[in-house]
Each structure stands twice: as C-alpha cells, then as structure tokens.
Design a protein around this motif. Sequence first.
Motif, PDB file in Angstrom:
ATOM      1  N   LEU A  86       0.829  -1.209   0.000  1.00 49.23           N
ATOM      2  CA  LEU A  86       0.000   0.000   0.000  1.00 49.23           C
ATOM      3  C   LEU A  86       0.862   1.257   0.000  1.00 49.23           C
ATOM      4  CD1 LEU A  86      -2.838  -1.073   2.463  1.00 49.23           C
ATOM      5  CD2 LEU A  86      -3.014  -0.759   0.005  1.00 49.23           C
ATOM      6  N   ALA A  87       2.000   1.212   0.709  1.00 50.30           N
ATOM      7  CA  ALA A  87       2.915   2.364   0.707  1.00 50.30           C
ATOM      8  C   ALA A  87       3.470   2.596  -0.689  1.00 50.30           C
ATOM      9  CB  ALA A  87       4.045   2.138   1.707  1.00 50.30           C
ATOM     10  N   ASN A  88       3.864   1.520  -1.372  1.00 51.73           N
ATOM     11  CA  ASN A  88       4.385   1.654  -2.736  1.00 51.73           C
ATOM     12  C   ASN A  88       3.320   2.177  -3.691  1.00 51.73           C
ATOM     13  OD1 ASN A  88       6.928   0.754  -2.081  1.00 51.73           O
ATOM     14  ND2 ASN A  88       6.466  -1.396  -2.530  1.00 51.73           N
ATOM     15  N   MET A  89       2.096   1.675  -3.571  1.00 49.48           N
ATOM     16  CA  MET A  89       1.018   2.138  -4.431  1.00 49.48           C
ATOM     17  C   MET A  89       0.687   3.607  -4.154  1.00 49.48           C
ATOM     18  SD  MET A  89      -1.461  -1.200  -4.386  1.00 49.48           S
ATOM     19  CE  MET A  89      -2.745  -0.453  -5.355  1.00 49.48           C
ATOM     20  N   ALA A  90       0.722   4.002  -2.889  1.00 49.99           N
ATOM     21  CA  ALA A  90       0.450   5.400  -2.546  1.00 49.99           C
ATOM     22  C   ALA A  90       1.533   6.314  -3.105  1.00 49.99           C
ATOM     23  CB  ALA A  90       0.351   5.560  -1.026  1.00 49.99           C
ATOM     24  N   ASN A  91       2.795   5.873  -3.032  1.00 48.20           N
ATOM     25  CA  ASN A  91       3.883   6.654  -3.617  1.00 48.20           C
ATOM     26  C   ASN A  91       3.689   6.829  -5.125  1.00 48.20           C
ATOM     27  OD1 ASN A  91       5.171   6.881  -1.155  1.00 48.20           O
ATOM     28  ND2 ASN A  91       6.452   5.084  -1.480  1.00 48.20           N
ATOM     29  N   SER A  92       3.293   5.759  -5.810  1.00 47.13           N
ATOM     30  CA  SER A  92       3.061   5.843  -7.251  1.00 47.13           C
ATOM     31  C   SER A  92       1.887   6.756  -7.570  1.00 47.13           C
ATOM     32  CB  SER A  92       2.798   4.444  -7.821  1.00 47.13           C
ATOM     33  OG  SER A  92       3.908   3.616  -7.609  1.00 47.13           O
ATOM     34  N   LEU A  93       0.836   6.674  -6.761  1.00 46.63           N
ATOM     35  CA  LEU A  93      -0.335   7.523  -6.984  1.00 46.63           C
ATOM     36  C   LEU A  93       0.010   8.997  -6.802  1.00 46.63           C
ATOM     37  CD1 LEU A  93      -3.405   7.690  -7.490  1.00 46.63           C
ATOM     38  CD2 LEU A  93      -3.715   7.547  -5.022  1.00 46.63           C
ATOM     39  N   ILE A  94       0.796   9.309  -5.782  1.00 46.63           N
ATOM     40  CA  ILE A  94       1.180  10.703  -5.534  1.00 46.63           C
ATOM     41  C   ILE A  94       2.097  11.214  -6.638  1.00 46.63           C
ATOM     42  CG2 ILE A  94       2.525  12.172  -3.971  1.00 46.63           C
ATOM     43  CD1 ILE A  94       1.391  10.353  -1.680  1.00 46.63           C
ATOM     44  N   GLU A  95       2.990  10.355  -7.113  1.00 45.84           N
ATOM     45  CA  GLU A  95       3.940  10.779  -8.148  1.00 45.84           C
ATOM     46  C   GLU A  95       3.274  10.920  -9.520  1.00 45.84           C
ATOM     47  OE1 GLU A  95       8.056   9.239 -10.300  1.00 45.84           O
ATOM     48  OE2 GLU A  95       7.272   8.185  -8.536  1.00 45.84           O
ATOM     49  N   HIS A  96       2.473   9.920  -9.919  1.00 36.03           N
ATOM     50  CA  HIS A  96       1.911   9.887 -11.275  1.00 36.03           C
ATOM     51  C   HIS A  96       0.473  10.392 -11.347  1.00 36.03           C
ATOM     52  CE1 HIS A  96       5.448   7.744 -12.627  1.00 36.03           C
ATOM     53  NE2 HIS A  96       5.282   6.856 -11.660  1.00 36.03           N
ATOM     54  N   LYS A  97      -0.171  10.625 -10.219  1.00 32.35           N
ATOM     55  CA  LYS A  97      -1.547  11.158 -10.111  1.00 32.35           C
ATOM     56  C   LYS A  97      -2.628  10.161 -10.521  1.00 32.35           C
ATOM     57  CE  LYS A  97       0.437  15.017  -9.034  1.00 32.35           C
ATOM     58  NZ  LYS A  97       1.769  14.608  -8.666  1.00 32.35           N
ATOM     59  N   ALA A 110     -10.106  -4.318  -5.726  1.00 31.68           N
ATOM     60  CA  ALA A 110      -9.894  -4.599  -4.306  1.00 31.68           C
ATOM     61  C   ALA A 110      -8.705  -3.809  -3.761  1.00 31.68           C
ATOM     62  CB  ALA A 110      -9.672  -6.091  -4.099  1.00 31.68           C
ATOM     63  N   LYS A 111      -7.605  -3.785  -4.526  1.00 33.57           N
ATOM     64  CA  LYS A 111      -6.438  -3.020  -4.082  1.00 33.57           C
ATOM     65  C   LYS A 111      -6.732  -1.523  -4.097  1.00 33.57           C
ATOM     66  CE  LYS A 111      -2.865  -6.200  -5.693  1.00 33.57           C
ATOM     67  NZ  LYS A 111      -1.821  -6.383  -6.711  1.00 33.57           N
ATOM     68  N   ALA A 112      -7.499  -1.051  -5.077  1.00 28.45           N
ATOM     69  CA  ALA A 112      -7.811   0.378  -5.165  1.00 28.45           C
ATOM     70  C   ALA A 112      -8.645   0.823  -3.961  1.00 28.45           C
ATOM     71  CB  ALA A 112      -8.559   0.666  -6.457  1.00 28.45           C
ATOM     72  N   LYS A 113      -9.606  -0.017  -3.535  1.00 28.02           N
ATOM     73  CA  LYS A 113     -10.427   0.334  -2.366  1.00 28.02           C
ATOM     74  C   LYS A 113      -9.582   0.365  -1.099  1.00 28.02           C
ATOM     75  CE  LYS A 113     -14.845  -1.268  -4.182  1.00 28.02           C
ATOM     76  NZ  LYS A 113     -15.912  -2.300  -4.072  1.00 28.02           N
ATOM     77  N   ALA A 114      -8.641  -0.583  -0.986  1.00 32.62           N
ATOM     78  CA  ALA A 114      -7.743  -0.582   0.172  1.00 32.62           C
ATOM     79  C   ALA A 114      -6.825   0.639   0.134  1.00 32.62           C
ATOM     80  CB  ALA A 114      -6.925  -1.870   0.202  1.00 32.62           C
ATOM     81  N   LEU A 115      -6.351   1.001  -1.064  1.00 33.29           N
ATOM     82  CA  LEU A 115      -5.474   2.165  -1.213  1.00 33.29           C
ATOM     83  C   LEU A 115      -6.210   3.460  -0.884  1.00 33.29           C
ATOM     84  CD1 LEU A 115      -2.773   3.399  -2.122  1.00 33.29           C
ATOM     85  CD2 LEU A 115      -3.656   3.384  -4.458  1.00 33.29           C
ATOM     86  N   LYS A 116      -7.486   3.536  -1.251  1.00 30.56           N
ATOM     87  CA  LYS A 116      -8.286   4.730  -0.963  1.00 30.56           C
ATOM     88  C   LYS A 116      -8.333   4.978   0.549  1.00 30.56           C
ATOM     89  CE  LYS A 116     -12.788   6.640  -2.243  1.00 30.56           C
ATOM     90  NZ  LYS A 116     -12.572   7.435  -3.443  1.00 30.56           N
ATOM     91  N   ASN A 117      -8.579   3.917   1.317  1.00 31.41           N
ATOM     92  CA  ASN A 117      -8.612   4.054   2.779  1.00 31.41           C
ATOM     93  C   ASN A 117      -7.237   4.375   3.365  1.00 31.41           C
ATOM     94  OD1 ASN A 117     -11.341   3.515   2.881  1.00 31.41           O
ATOM     95  ND2 ASN A 117     -11.042   1.304   3.139  1.00 31.41           N
ATOM     96  N   PHE A 118      -6.179   3.986   2.647  1.00 25.43           N
ATOM     97  CA  PHE A 118      -4.822   4.203   3.139  1.00 25.43           C
ATOM     98  C   PHE A 118      -4.342   5.628   2.862  1.00 25.43           C
ATOM     99  CE2 PHE A 118      -0.208   4.091   2.477  1.00 25.43           C
ATOM    100  CZ  PHE A 118       0.230   3.468   3.630  1.00 25.43           C
ATOM    101  N   VAL A 119      -4.627   6.154   1.648  1.00 26.46           N
ATOM    102  CA  VAL A 119      -3.994   7.394   1.213  1.00 26.46           C
ATOM    103  C   VAL A 119      -4.804   8.646   1.561  1.00 26.46           C
ATOM    104  CG1 VAL A 119      -4.919   7.604  -1.145  1.00 26.46           C
ATOM    105  CG2 VAL A 119      -2.579   8.296  -0.682  1.00 26.46           C
ATOM    106  N   GLU A 120      -6.129   8.540   1.666  1.00 28.73           N
ATOM    107  CA  GLU A 120      -6.925   9.757   1.897  1.00 28.73           C
ATOM    108  C   GLU A 120      -6.643  10.411   3.252  1.00 28.73           C
ATOM    109  OE1 GLU A 120     -10.961   9.837   0.750  1.00 28.73           O
ATOM    110  OE2 GLU A 120     -10.467   9.463  -1.353  1.00 28.73           O
ATOM    111  N   PRO A 121      -6.480   9.649   4.353  1.00 32.27           N
ATOM    112  CA  PRO A 121      -6.087  10.322   5.609  1.00 32.27           C
ATOM    113  C   PRO A 121      -4.726  11.019   5.523  1.00 32.27           C
ATOM    114  CG  PRO A 121      -6.916   8.127   6.051  1.00 32.27           C
ATOM    115  CD  PRO A 121      -6.794   8.234   4.570  1.00 32.27           C
ATOM    116  N   LEU A 122      -3.815  10.476   4.693  1.00 27.09           N
ATOM    117  CA  LEU A 122      -2.505  11.112   4.538  1.00 27.09           C
ATOM    118  C   LEU A 122      -2.637  12.440   3.787  1.00 27.09           C
ATOM    119  CD1 LEU A 122      -0.332   8.001   3.602  1.00 27.09           C
ATOM    120  CD2 LEU A 122      -0.801   8.961   5.858  1.00 27.09           C
ATOM    121  N   ILE A 123      -3.527  12.477   2.784  1.00 28.27           N
ATOM    122  CA  ILE A 123      -3.750  13.727   2.051  1.00 28.27           C
ATOM    123  C   ILE A 123      -4.374  14.771   2.979  1.00 28.27           C
ATOM    124  CG2 ILE A 123      -4.976  14.773   0.117  1.00 28.27           C
ATOM    125  CD1 ILE A 123      -4.723  12.082  -1.331  1.00 28.27           C
TER     126      ILE A 123
END
Length: 199
Positions: free
Chosen positions: A21-32, A39-52
Amino acid sequence: MRHGKKINHLGRKTAHRKAMLANMANSLIEHKRINTTVAKAKALKNFVEPLITKSKTDNTHNRRIVFSYLKNKHAVTELFREVAAKVGDRPGGYTRIIKTGTRLGDNAEMCMIELVDFNELYTNAKEEATKSKRRRRGGKSSKPAASSDAKTEVKEEVATEEAPKEEAAAETPVAETQDESKAEAEAPKEDDKEEKKGE
C-alpha cells in the motif's frame, strides 16, 4: 462468519500488505493515477486519503507521521507541496475509482484510481456546468434589450460628434501643410541664387 472484519487482507501478511500500500500510494502521488485491481484500489483509498488530509496543514509533526506510512521523502515532499495546494479547499474525497473491465488472465476486476483535482477534463466540465445552471427571475428579456438600445443611441451620438472633427481634419491634411512650409522655406533660397547670378 466474517462479522466485523472490515479490513481486506488482500491475501497477504501485515508487513507485505503495508509495504504494498505504501508503494502504491507513492506511485499515486507521483503519477496522479495508476491502474490496479478494484480490491487493491479500495484498500489504497482508505490508506492514502487520511494522509492527504494530514498534508493540508504543513508542519514537521504531520510530515513525520506521513513519512512513517510512505517511507519515501520525495513522495512526502510532492504530497505537501503540489497535492496539498490543489486539494486545499476539498473536504475529503480526494481519489476517484473508474472501473476499466476485467483482466485477461484471471478475470480480475480492473480499475484506474486517480487524484480528483488533477483530472482537467472532469474539473473543467464541472465549472462550465455550474456557470450554465445559474437562473434569474422574470423581466430578464426586456431589460437587456432596453440597455442595448441605449448603448446604440450613445454610440450614434458619439459618432455624430466625431464626424465634424474628421471632416475638418480631412479639409486640411497634414501632408499638404508640410509641403507648403517646405515650399516657403525653399523660395527665399532661389531668390538669393538669382541675385548672385545677376551680380
């Protein structure tokens, strides 16, 4: 029974899941935007939105908290500089999941997850839609017509005032006055030459 099991473990142990999830969040922040399974996207959404949300207030404490999740200083810098500036007014809902069909090999549901404010196609369409929805109550059709008539009357008056000035200028063009002054200046010189010849 799966009562109260809200976390999708994604078939991984805790350390593996957090690292992924950390790697996916880094890629999402870098590449937008990134492509992944639903399933991974839903897990990533819960992971990255509090950080934003944390990145909206830029201080050392929040940067350290975000770094403890992402483990990448370049991603943290990008998040606090560019992403936080764009999402400053938005009260949550920073990501969007768009389903893109199924994967060829195992028929898994695929999707694209992206940061909402970095998609220019959707944001421009919303701005135009809000502008076009604005309505006002009656009497709108009669008032602009009267104002346009008044504007045309004012333009006609201005045109009639400017017309005599233009005619006066046309009667005495600048070029003719310059030619006359040159001719007057040259005339005495010719008289002096004739006098010298006569002597």
